[in-house]
Design an enzyme around this catalytic site. Structure first.
Site, PDB file in Angstrom:
ATOM      1  N   CYS A   1      -5.848   7.132 -18.647  1.00 60.93           N
ATOM      2  CA  CYS A   1      -6.873   7.267 -19.533  1.00 60.93           C
ATOM      3  C   CYS A   1      -7.690   6.335 -20.003  1.00 60.93           C
ATOM      4  O   CYS A   1      -7.177   5.215 -20.100  1.00 60.93           O
ATOM      5  CB  CYS A   1      -6.558   8.207 -20.700  1.00 60.93           C
ATOM      6  SG  CYS A   1      -5.628   9.813 -20.221  1.00 60.93           S
TER       7      CYS A   1
ATOM      8  N   ARG B   1      -9.246   4.003 -14.908  1.00 64.78           N
ATOM      9  CA  ARG B   1      -7.924   4.384 -15.588  1.00 64.78           C
ATOM     10  C   ARG B   1      -7.729   6.006 -15.533  1.00 64.78           C
ATOM     11  O   ARG B   1      -6.606   6.351 -15.793  1.00 64.78           O
ATOM     12  CB  ARG B   1      -8.176   4.084 -17.122  1.00 64.78           C
ATOM     13  CG  ARG B   1      -8.504   2.752 -17.359  1.00 64.78           C
ATOM     14  CD  ARG B   1      -8.274   2.336 -18.683  1.00 64.78           C
ATOM     15  NE  ARG B   1      -7.188   2.502 -19.421  1.00 64.78           N
ATOM     16  CZ  ARG B   1      -6.334   1.515 -19.466  1.00 64.78           C
ATOM     17  NH1 ARG B   1      -6.331   0.521 -18.820  1.00 64.78           N
ATOM     18  NH2 ARG B   1      -5.222   1.832 -19.925  1.00 64.78           N
TER      19      ARG B   1
ATOM     20  N   TRP C   1      -6.515  11.076 -17.314  1.00 64.58           N
ATOM     21  CA  TRP C   1      -5.624  11.197 -16.168  1.00 64.58           C
ATOM     22  C   TRP C   1      -4.753  12.187 -16.698  1.00 64.58           C
ATOM     23  O   TRP C   1      -3.795  11.895 -17.379  1.00 64.58           O
ATOM     24  CB  TRP C   1      -5.273   9.654 -15.968  1.00 64.58           C
ATOM     25  CG  TRP C   1      -4.433   9.825 -14.613  1.00 64.58           C
ATOM     26  CD1 TRP C   1      -4.846   9.579 -13.382  1.00 64.58           C
ATOM     27  CD2 TRP C   1      -2.872  10.065 -14.229  1.00 64.58           C
ATOM     28  NE1 TRP C   1      -3.725   9.479 -12.441  1.00 64.58           N
ATOM     29  CE2 TRP C   1      -2.651   9.905 -13.229  1.00 64.58           C
ATOM     30  CE3 TRP C   1      -1.937  10.397 -15.377  1.00 64.58           C
ATOM     31  CZ2 TRP C   1      -1.416  10.119 -12.370  1.00 64.58           C
ATOM     32  CZ3 TRP C   1      -0.714  10.473 -14.939  1.00 64.58           C
ATOM     33  CH2 TRP C   1      -0.436  10.301 -13.430  1.00 64.58           C
TER      34      TRP C   1
ATOM     35  N   ASN D   1      -4.692   8.138 -25.642  1.00 65.38           N
ATOM     36  CA  ASN D   1      -4.169   7.605 -24.230  1.00 65.38           C
ATOM     37  C   ASN D   1      -2.485   7.627 -24.305  1.00 65.38           C
ATOM     38  O   ASN D   1      -2.092   6.787 -25.289  1.00 65.38           O
ATOM     39  CB  ASN D   1      -4.597   6.422 -23.618  1.00 65.38           C
ATOM     40  CG  ASN D   1      -3.982   5.653 -22.512  1.00 65.38           C
ATOM     41  OD1 ASN D   1      -3.094   6.368 -21.693  1.00 65.38           O
ATOM     42  ND2 ASN D   1      -4.254   4.450 -22.438  1.00 65.38           N
ATOM     43  N   GLY D   2      -1.634   8.104 -23.411  1.00 66.77           N
ATOM     44  CA  GLY D   2      -0.404   8.127 -23.425  1.00 66.77           C
ATOM     45  C   GLY D   2       0.481   9.174 -23.466  1.00 66.77           C
ATOM     46  O   GLY D   2      -0.105  10.122 -22.998  1.00 66.77           O
TER      47      GLY D   2
ATOM     48  N   GLU E   1       4.097  -3.942   1.322  1.00 65.74           N
ATOM     49  CA  GLU E   1       2.621  -3.720   0.745  1.00 65.74           C
ATOM     50  C   GLU E   1       1.650  -3.129   1.592  1.00 65.74           C
ATOM     51  O   GLU E   1       0.590  -2.347   1.023  1.00 65.74           O
ATOM     52  CB  GLU E   1       2.283  -5.287   0.228  1.00 65.74           C
ATOM     53  CG  GLU E   1       1.224  -5.509  -0.553  1.00 65.74           C
ATOM     54  CD  GLU E   1       0.933  -4.423  -2.008  1.00 65.74           C
ATOM     55  OE1 GLU E   1       1.933  -3.668  -2.259  1.00 65.74           O
ATOM     56  OE2 GLU E   1      -0.150  -4.704  -2.341  1.00 65.74           O
TER      57      GLU E   1
ATOM     58  N   LYS F   1      -0.737   0.400   0.707  1.00 68.02           N
ATOM     59  CA  LYS F   1      -2.041   0.066   0.547  1.00 68.02           C
ATOM     60  C   LYS F   1      -2.487   1.349   1.637  1.00 68.02           C
ATOM     61  O   LYS F   1      -3.393   1.911   1.281  1.00 68.02           O
ATOM     62  CB  LYS F   1      -2.799  -1.256   1.379  1.00 68.02           C
ATOM     63  CG  LYS F   1      -2.483  -2.505   0.377  1.00 68.02           C
ATOM     64  CD  LYS F   1      -3.425  -2.291  -0.636  1.00 68.02           C
ATOM     65  CE  LYS F   1      -2.967  -2.824  -2.242  1.00 68.02           C
ATOM     66  NZ  LYS F   1      -1.951  -2.455  -2.725  1.00 68.02           N
TER      67      LYS F   1
ATOM     68  N   GLU G   1      -2.044   4.621  -0.286  1.00 68.10           N
ATOM     69  CA  GLU G   1      -2.765   4.944  -1.722  1.00 68.10           C
ATOM     70  C   GLU G   1      -4.206   5.153  -1.789  1.00 68.10           C
ATOM     71  O   GLU G   1      -4.753   5.793  -2.210  1.00 68.10           O
ATOM     72  CB  GLU G   1      -2.304   3.884  -2.747  1.00 68.10           C
ATOM     73  CG  GLU G   1      -2.792   2.567  -2.705  1.00 68.10           C
ATOM     74  CD  GLU G   1      -2.559   1.592  -3.843  1.00 68.10           C
ATOM     75  OE1 GLU G   1      -2.452   2.010  -4.924  1.00 68.10           O
ATOM     76  OE2 GLU G   1      -2.358   0.472  -3.408  1.00 68.10           O
TER      77      GLU G   1
ATOM     78  N   HIS H   1      18.377   3.452  13.035  1.00 64.08           N
ATOM     79  CA  HIS H   1      19.457   4.067  12.211  1.00 64.08           C
ATOM     80  C   HIS H   1      18.931   5.445  11.801  1.00 64.08           C
ATOM     81  O   HIS H   1      19.308   6.174  10.885  1.00 64.08           O
ATOM     82  CB  HIS H   1      19.873   3.312  10.768  1.00 64.08           C
ATOM     83  CG  HIS H   1      20.530   1.959  11.630  1.00 64.08           C
ATOM     84  ND1 HIS H   1      22.031   2.124  11.857  1.00 64.08           N
ATOM     85  CD2 HIS H   1      20.034   0.806  11.769  1.00 64.08           C
ATOM     86  CE1 HIS H   1      22.179   0.889  12.501  1.00 64.08           C
ATOM     87  NE2 HIS H   1      21.131   0.223  12.138  1.00 64.08           N
TER      88      HIS H   1
ATOM     89  N   LYS I   1      -5.329   3.203 -12.625  1.00 60.81           N
ATOM     90  CA  LYS I   1      -5.069   1.723 -12.427  1.00 60.81           C
ATOM     91  C   LYS I   1      -3.928   1.269 -13.082  1.00 60.81           C
ATOM     92  O   LYS I   1      -2.889   0.805 -12.655  1.00 60.81           O
ATOM     93  CB  LYS I   1      -6.388   0.943 -12.814  1.00 60.81           C
ATOM     94  CG  LYS I   1      -6.144  -0.464 -12.702  1.00 60.81           C
ATOM     95  CD  LYS I   1      -6.190  -1.093 -11.390  1.00 60.81           C
ATOM     96  CE  LYS I   1      -6.087  -2.669 -11.353  1.00 60.81           C
ATOM     97  NZ  LYS I   1      -5.655  -3.085 -10.001  1.00 60.81           N
TER      98      LYS I   1
HETATM   99  O1  M6R Z   1       0.090  -3.302 -13.806  1.00 62.93           O
HETATM  100  P1  M6R Z   1       1.088  -3.415 -12.908  1.00 62.93           P
HETATM  101  O2  M6R Z   1       0.966  -4.508 -11.867  1.00 62.93           O
HETATM  102  O3  M6R Z   1       2.300  -3.376 -13.726  1.00 62.93           O
HETATM  103  O4  M6R Z   1       0.938  -1.972 -12.022  1.00 62.93           O
HETATM  104  C1  M6R Z   1       2.008  -1.772 -11.239  1.00 62.93           C
HETATM  105  C2  M6R Z   1       1.768  -0.864  -9.995  1.00 62.93           C
HETATM  106  O5  M6R Z   1       1.236   0.278 -10.754  1.00 62.93           O
HETATM  107  C3  M6R Z   1       0.481  -1.185  -9.116  1.00 62.93           C
HETATM  108  O6  M6R Z   1       0.902  -2.385  -8.525  1.00 62.93           O
HETATM  109  C4  M6R Z   1       0.288  -0.338  -8.205  1.00 62.93           C
HETATM  110  O7  M6R Z   1       1.211  -0.113  -7.542  1.00 62.93           O
HETATM  111  C5  M6R Z   1      -1.030  -0.435  -7.411  1.00 62.93           C
HETATM  112  N1  M6R Z   1      -1.948   0.676  -7.481  1.00 62.93           N
HETATM  113  C6  M6R Z   1      -0.746  -0.724  -6.091  1.00 62.93           C
HETATM  114  O8  M6R Z   1      -2.040  -1.138  -5.330  1.00 62.93           O
END
Ligand code: M6R
Length: 612
Positions: free
Chosen positions: A2, A27, A76, A102-103, A485, A489, A492, A508, A607
């Protein structure tokens, strides 16, 4: 999650709010809304389901709403589906209190029942409506002013919130309250702003106040006052934001993500520059002295998402160089499992935003147990940065795309620097190796630039495989951390089902999923493990997989196995993640573009995950 913006000044509020919300759309973006008032006039509210563009059209880019004081929100969804009804701002039954939030309010059901008993009606499924009506309830019950009513509500509310509120009888005033959710206040002559993040207000002011946890702010035109829960006024010193407003713009790139991928050499260079002085690492800014480092017996790295993957790479590097035991834990697990911690441990929390709810809770748990904490944080003044005993700031600048790239790269640099310094202090590496590692780390930004020059090959490959349904990333050791990682990517932003596997684990179970045409990326940057991973690649190839190999220049024998190979410059094996991740980020990016997806704002994601 949010985005919140508030404005109180002499210009028309709605266009300023919309502009600020646009900067915060990363956000949350399933619905949005504005509430604007002029002097003692009633508050006008407009909401829209879907992207902010719809709200903008509905209000004729803000021109349809007249007034110089207002609040705005992009949502969100947590409680209640994305809909106009659930969109913020929310308002009390007699229009006394209007607010955005927000929260997550954990005890909202209980509070709602209390309010229902006092004849309040509810039109939405949100916890926010409950919070707004609770403030209204206390205002009527105790006949106090806004600060008093908000403070009473804060005492009853359990959970996290950034609340920005207007009151019918207090024109030209905006009130904010914060607990565990980000909120900043900006002030310039005759105008004041509230926002979830700096980019929303940067074009107006660089003078920013970081409102403390469980504090309340009163914004009048050009002035702000802060109060604690006892309604006592508290002093907060403003900070000057140093980064450039341009850093939060696309600057000619099609998406923030590709811009931020290209900013990685700079993020790495700036972060390296902040800790290397005359060929030596200095952690002075973090407060981690050599004596403190020498006394640490175990490191526990806690984080979420990509930051967790940095921790995974960090574990291999720390243990290899500094010979100290390292545990890496997901913050969402760590916080609920009564972890075993010893008094000489160091808990490192890695977070770009510094606001991730689980990471913040993990930090607090470690602190409660009296364990020393270090935050590796990108956002200055964020909650984790404020609460950790030590802070290592990464200098990636503002990161806007939901998928992290440059912050991840800067976090890796922080982890390298810590591992090298721990090794140095603990005498697990020779002086010569220490200098070599530092010198090699300084070459990484230029090597990243070289990889970026060759991005068209990845673009071509991504276009060719844009219909991929399943993908596997395999590697051993640090290459496994890189695979995790790369796979995230892919998921997401490209919505391709993908999995990362330690190459030796494939047999396995997972190998049964490999069939004709399954795309498998074999990451082979670790010389010692090259042949091992290559034989796993041969195994999947013989079951029909199409293979992309990712390795360093010189390992040309991979072409006997892989159908398509990407090479990265040679570097110390411990630093391979910094280089190997770039082709994988590009692959995720170009695949998403080829599939016509919204790269910067992937579905269902936000984000910073400020709720658990
Ligand atoms: O702000 P942060 O680094 O704590 O966020 C952690 C994760 O939410 C963040 O890395 C998320 O996995 C990203 N969208 C990955 O690209």
């Amino acid at each position: 999650m949010c985005g919140i913006v508030g404005y109180n000044g002499s210009s028309q509020a709605a266009p300023i709010l919309l502009d600020g919300l646009e900067k915060l759309e990363y956000r949350g973006y399933d619905s949005s809304g504005l509430a604007v008032r002029s002097g003692s006039n009633d508050i006008e509210i407009v909401k829209a389901k879907g992207r902010l563009r719809i709200l903008s059209e509905k209000t004729d880019e803000g021109r349809a709403l007249s007034g110089t004081c207002g609040i705005g929100h992009t949502r969100w969804a947590t409680h209640g589906e994305p809909s106009e009804n659930n969109a913020h701002p929310h308002i009390s039954d007699d229009r006394n209190v209007t607010g955005v939030h927000n929260g997550i309010i954990e005890n909202y059901q209980e509070l709602k029942e209390k309010l229902l008993r006092h004849d309040y009606k509810f039109y939405s499924d949100t916890d926010t409506e409950v919070a707004i009506k609770l403030i209204d309830y206390y205002m009527k019950k105790y006949h106090g002013g806004p600060v008093d009513s908000i403070a009473r509500a804060m005492i009853r509310i359990r959970g996290s919130y950034a609340l920005v509120v207007m009151f019918k009888d207090y024109p030209d005033e905006i009130y904010c309250a914060r607990k565990d959710s980000p909120l900043i206040i900006g002030v310039k002559e005759g105008e004041s702003f509230a926002a979830s993040d700096v980019p929303a207000i940067l074009k107006h002011t660089r003078r920013v106040y970081y409102i403390g946890n469980q504090q309340i702010a009163k914004l009048t035109k050009g002035e702000v006052k802060f109060f604690d829960l006892d309604r006592e006024e508290v002093e907060i010193e403003p900070k000057e934001v140093t980064w450039d407003a341009e850093a939060a713009e696309k600057n000619g790139f099609e998406h923030f993500m590709i811009k931020e991928i290209h900013e990685q050499p700079k993020a790495a260079r700036d972060t390296i520059g902040s800790i290397i002085h005359e060929g030596k690492i200095s952690l002075q800014e973090t407060g981690l002295t050599d004596d403190i480092i020498a006394g640490i017996t175990q490191v526990i790295i806690v984080a979420c998402g990509s930051a967790y993957h940095v921790g995974m790479a960090g574990q291999y590097i720390f243990e290899d160089l500094a010979r100290i035991p390292v545990r890496v834990e997901l913050a969402s697990e760590f916080r609920y499992r009564n972890p075993l911690l010893n008094e000489n441990d160091l808990v490192i929390v890695i977070s770009q935003s510094g606001e991730t709810a689980d990471s913040l809770a993990a930090l607090r748990l470690a602190k409660e147990k009296g364990i020393r904490t270090l935050g590796i944080i990108n956002v200055v003044g964020s909650s984790i940065a404020r609460e950790a005993d030590h802070v290592f700031y990464t200098l990636a600048g503002p990161e806007i795309a939901v998928a992290t790239t440059k912050a991840y790269s800067a976090q890796l640099i922080a982890v390298y620097a810590l591992a090298i310094q721990f090794a140095h202090v603990r005498n697990t590496i020779e002086e010569e190796r220490y200098s070599e590692l530092i010198a090699e780390m300084e070459t990484l930004p230029a090597k990243m630039e070289r990889i970026l020059e060759d991005k068209e090959r990845i673009q071509w490959f991504a276009a060719k495989y844009s219909n991929a349904k399943d993908m596997f990333f395999i590697g051993r050791g640090i290459d496994y951390a890189i695979s995790m990682e790369g796979s995230l990517k892919m998921k997401e932003i490209s919505y391709v089902h993908s999995e990362a596997y330690a190459a030796g684990e494939l047999k396995h179970g997972t190998i049964s999923l490999v069939e004709n045409g399954t795309l498998v990326v074999g990451v082979c940057t670790q010389n010692r493990l090259f042949e091992k991973t290559r034989s796993n690649m041969v195994e999947v190839k013989s079951r029909g997989a199409y293979l992309m190999g990712l390795t360093s220049y010189g390992n040309y024998s991979i072409e006997d196995t892989a159908d398509f190979t990407v090479y990265i410059p040679k570097t110390d094996q411990n630093f391979a993640t910094s280089l190997a991740i770039i082709p994988l980020q590009l692959l995720g990016y170009y695949l998403s573009v080829a599939r016509g997806l919204n790269v910067d704002k992937p579905r269902n994601l936000a984000k910073s995950v400020t709720v658990e």
